[in-house]
Design an enzyme around this catalytic site. Structure first.
Site, PDB file in Angstrom:
ATOM      1  N   HIS A  64      28.132  22.793  34.754  1.00  0.00           N
ATOM      2  CA  HIS A  64      28.787  21.972  35.781  1.00  0.00           C
ATOM      3  C   HIS A  64      28.651  20.481  35.508  1.00  0.00           C
ATOM      4  O   HIS A  64      29.574  19.716  35.786  1.00  0.00           O
ATOM      5  CB  HIS A  64      28.273  22.372  37.174  1.00  0.00           C
ATOM      6  N   GLU A 108      41.474  29.174  43.996  1.00  0.00           N
ATOM      7  CA  GLU A 108      40.719  30.329  43.482  1.00  0.00           C
ATOM      8  C   GLU A 108      41.513  31.592  43.844  1.00  0.00           C
ATOM      9  O   GLU A 108      41.886  31.780  44.994  1.00  0.00           O
ATOM     10  CB  GLU A 108      39.320  30.317  44.120  1.00  0.00           C
ATOM     11  N   ASP A 139      46.955  32.295  42.949  1.00  0.00           N
ATOM     12  CA  ASP A 139      46.929  32.211  41.486  1.00  0.00           C
ATOM     13  C   ASP A 139      47.163  30.758  41.056  1.00  0.00           C
ATOM     14  O   ASP A 139      48.185  30.161  41.426  1.00  0.00           O
ATOM     15  CB  ASP A 139      48.028  33.138  40.933  1.00  0.00           C
ATOM     16  N   ASP A 157      38.272  25.849  35.638  1.00  0.00           N
ATOM     17  CA  ASP A 157      36.950  26.489  35.627  1.00  0.00           C
ATOM     18  C   ASP A 157      37.200  27.990  35.780  1.00  0.00           C
ATOM     19  O   ASP A 157      36.971  28.577  36.828  1.00  0.00           O
ATOM     20  CB  ASP A 157      36.140  25.926  36.798  1.00  0.00           C
ATOM     21  N   THR A 159      37.768  32.229  34.399  1.00  0.00           N
ATOM     22  CA  THR A 159      37.188  33.336  33.652  1.00  0.00           C
ATOM     23  C   THR A 159      37.841  33.352  32.260  1.00  0.00           C
ATOM     24  O   THR A 159      38.649  32.484  31.933  1.00  0.00           O
ATOM     25  CB  THR A 159      37.471  34.657  34.393  1.00  0.00           C
ATOM     26  N   ASP A 160      37.495  34.359  31.465  1.00  0.00           N
ATOM     27  CA  ASP A 160      38.034  34.447  30.104  1.00  0.00           C
ATOM     28  C   ASP A 160      39.527  34.830  30.110  1.00  0.00           C
ATOM     29  O   ASP A 160      40.044  35.248  31.142  1.00  0.00           O
ATOM     30  CB  ASP A 160      37.227  35.483  29.314  1.00  0.00           C
TER      31      ASP A 160
HETATM   32  N1  SAM Z   1      31.663  29.111  34.910  1.00  0.00           N
HETATM   33  C1  SAM Z   1      32.372  30.288  34.684  1.00  0.00           C
HETATM   34  C2  SAM Z   1      32.531  30.778  33.285  1.00  0.00           C
HETATM   35  O1  SAM Z   1      33.013  30.067  32.410  1.00  0.00           O
HETATM   36  O2  SAM Z   1      32.144  31.912  33.067  1.00  0.00           O
HETATM   37  C3  SAM Z   1      33.612  30.402  35.505  1.00  0.00           C
HETATM   38  C4  SAM Z   1      33.201  30.536  36.906  1.00  0.00           C
HETATM   39  S1  SAM Z   1      34.315  30.803  38.176  1.00  0.00           S
HETATM   40  C5  SAM Z   1      33.424  32.056  39.036  1.00  0.00           C
HETATM   41  C6  SAM Z   1      35.769  31.538  37.519  1.00  0.00           C
HETATM   42  C7  SAM Z   1      36.738  31.892  38.625  1.00  0.00           C
HETATM   43  O3  SAM Z   1      38.084  31.837  38.150  1.00  0.00           O
HETATM   44  C8  SAM Z   1      36.569  33.303  39.198  1.00  0.00           C
HETATM   45  O4  SAM Z   1      36.035  33.229  40.487  1.00  0.00           O
HETATM   46  C9  SAM Z   1      37.974  33.909  39.179  1.00  0.00           C
HETATM   47  O5  SAM Z   1      38.274  34.660  40.328  1.00  0.00           O
HETATM   48  C10 SAM Z   1      38.831  32.649  39.035  1.00  0.00           C
HETATM   49  N2  SAM Z   1      40.155  32.912  38.474  1.00  0.00           N
HETATM   50  C11 SAM Z   1      40.480  33.751  37.463  1.00  0.00           C
HETATM   51  N3  SAM Z   1      41.810  33.738  37.253  1.00  0.00           N
HETATM   52  C12 SAM Z   1      42.347  32.847  38.149  1.00  0.00           C
HETATM   53  C13 SAM Z   1      43.667  32.414  38.411  1.00  0.00           C
HETATM   54  N4  SAM Z   1      44.706  32.879  37.723  1.00  0.00           N
HETATM   55  N5  SAM Z   1      43.846  31.491  39.392  1.00  0.00           N
HETATM   56  C14 SAM Z   1      42.786  31.008  40.099  1.00  0.00           C
HETATM   57  N6  SAM Z   1      41.513  31.400  39.891  1.00  0.00           N
HETATM   58  C15 SAM Z   1      41.286  32.312  38.929  1.00  0.00           C
END
Ligand code: SAM
Length: 285
Positions: A64, A108, A139, A157, A159-160
């Site tokens: 962060h 989110e 989304d 920020d 996910t993969d």
């Molecule tokens: N720090 C983390 C990492 O790199 O592993 C990422 C943390 S954060 C929890 C990632 C968030 O992205 C998740 O809560 C997930 O639900 C959200 N996310 C995934 N795809 C998304 C999308 N298309 N739009 C908005 N949020 C999304």
């Protein structure tokens, strides 16, 4: 005999990472993903999504600090920020430390992640109720389509690049981020790791796509113990600011923010990349 509970994550087909767990605090399935929270001696509480590590109480400060303070020290006049993903709240927490930031929109996709983090991870979720923060549960890919010339900074920020996060690594998404940013806007994203080949492919692909839109497109690194290989990259793309040339160290240091990882020397140093990473980023195939 004491029963041992271990969290195991497959970092590649042939490599596993394990953390000894005291307690499995939460497990649930949302419309988008499986959500778990564990408690451990070494890393404190940690959140996983679909069995992949997102944040731990012990090392979240590194991620962060680096995703927020690098762009903020490059342009201390940032006022309007969009965070995409970031459901644990850690990125928003760091942004709220700047009194100069006026508005933070967080998009989110999964409301359950936010609800679970509010309950089990107050360390990161503690500033989601700041009056400058607006939460949108949708989304991020669709949200940015509607935006034009609005933000000084977008932080991805996510996910993969599989499951719900897939769309946040596409050309369409980066093009829309470019459009949603003002003329001096900055885009920062979590950029995977260069070490294991599957991740390295995603990070190269993301870099090539971002480079198509942004005149300045760099990558910087940090050491994050619980992510695959422990070596993590971030992308910095911008319309005018170069993060090394334009860092405003004096302005950032005069704010007196106490940080555990970030400082303005690390800022500059984090853009110095190992040769194999440079080669990956520069190669055309
Ligand atoms: N720090 C983390 C990492 O790199 O592993 C990422 C943390 S954060 C929890 C990632 C968030 O992205 C998740 O809560 C997930 O639900 C959200 N996310 C995934 N795809 C998304 C999308 N298309 N739009 C908005 N949020 C999304």
């Amino acid at each position: 005999m004491e029963l041992e509970l271990w969290y195991t994550e497959q970092h590649t087909k042939n490599v596993r990472f394990e953390i000894k767990v005291n307690k499995h605090l939460y497990s649930g399935q949302s419309e988008f993903q499986r959500i778990d929270v564990f408690e451990s001696k070494e890393f404190g509480r940690f959140l996983t999504l679909d069995g992949l590590m997102m944040v731990t109480e012990k090392d979240e400060f590194i991620y962060h600090d680096m995703i927020v303070h690098v762009p903020m020290a490059t342009n201390p006049s940032i006022k309007n920020v969009l965070v995409i993903g970031g459901g644990d709240g850690g990125t928003v927490r760091e942004l709220t430390r700047y009194s100069s930031v006026e508005k933070i929109d967080m998009v989110e996709i999964d409301k359950l992640v936010v609800d679970v983090c509010r309950e089990y991870l107050p360390q990161t979720a503690c500033k989601l109720d700041d009056e400058r923060v607006r939460l949108y549960f949708e989304d991020g890919l669709k949200f940015v389509r509607r935006k034009e010339n609005e933000y000084d900074l977008i932080i991805v920020d996510s996910t993969d690049p599989f499951g719900p996060g897939e769309g946040l690594f596409t050309k369409e998404f980066y093009g829309n981020c470019f459009k949603a940013l003002k003329d001096n806007g900055i885009l920062v994203n979590q950029h995977e790791n260069p070490y294991y080949s599957e991740y390295a492919k995603s990070m190269k692909r993301a870099h090539v796509r971002i480079r198509e839109f942004f005149p300045i497109c760099k990558v910087y690194q940090a050491h994050i113990p619980t992510y695959p290989s422990g070596h993590w990259l971030f992308g910095f793309a911008s319309k005018v600011f170069d993060p090394v040339r334009d860092i405003n160290a004096e302005a950032w240091n005069s704010l007196g923010l106490k940080t555990k990882y970030y400082n303005t020397d690390i800022h500059v140093g984090s853009f110095a990349l190992p040769n194999y990473v440079k080669e990956l980023l520069e190669s055309r195939d």
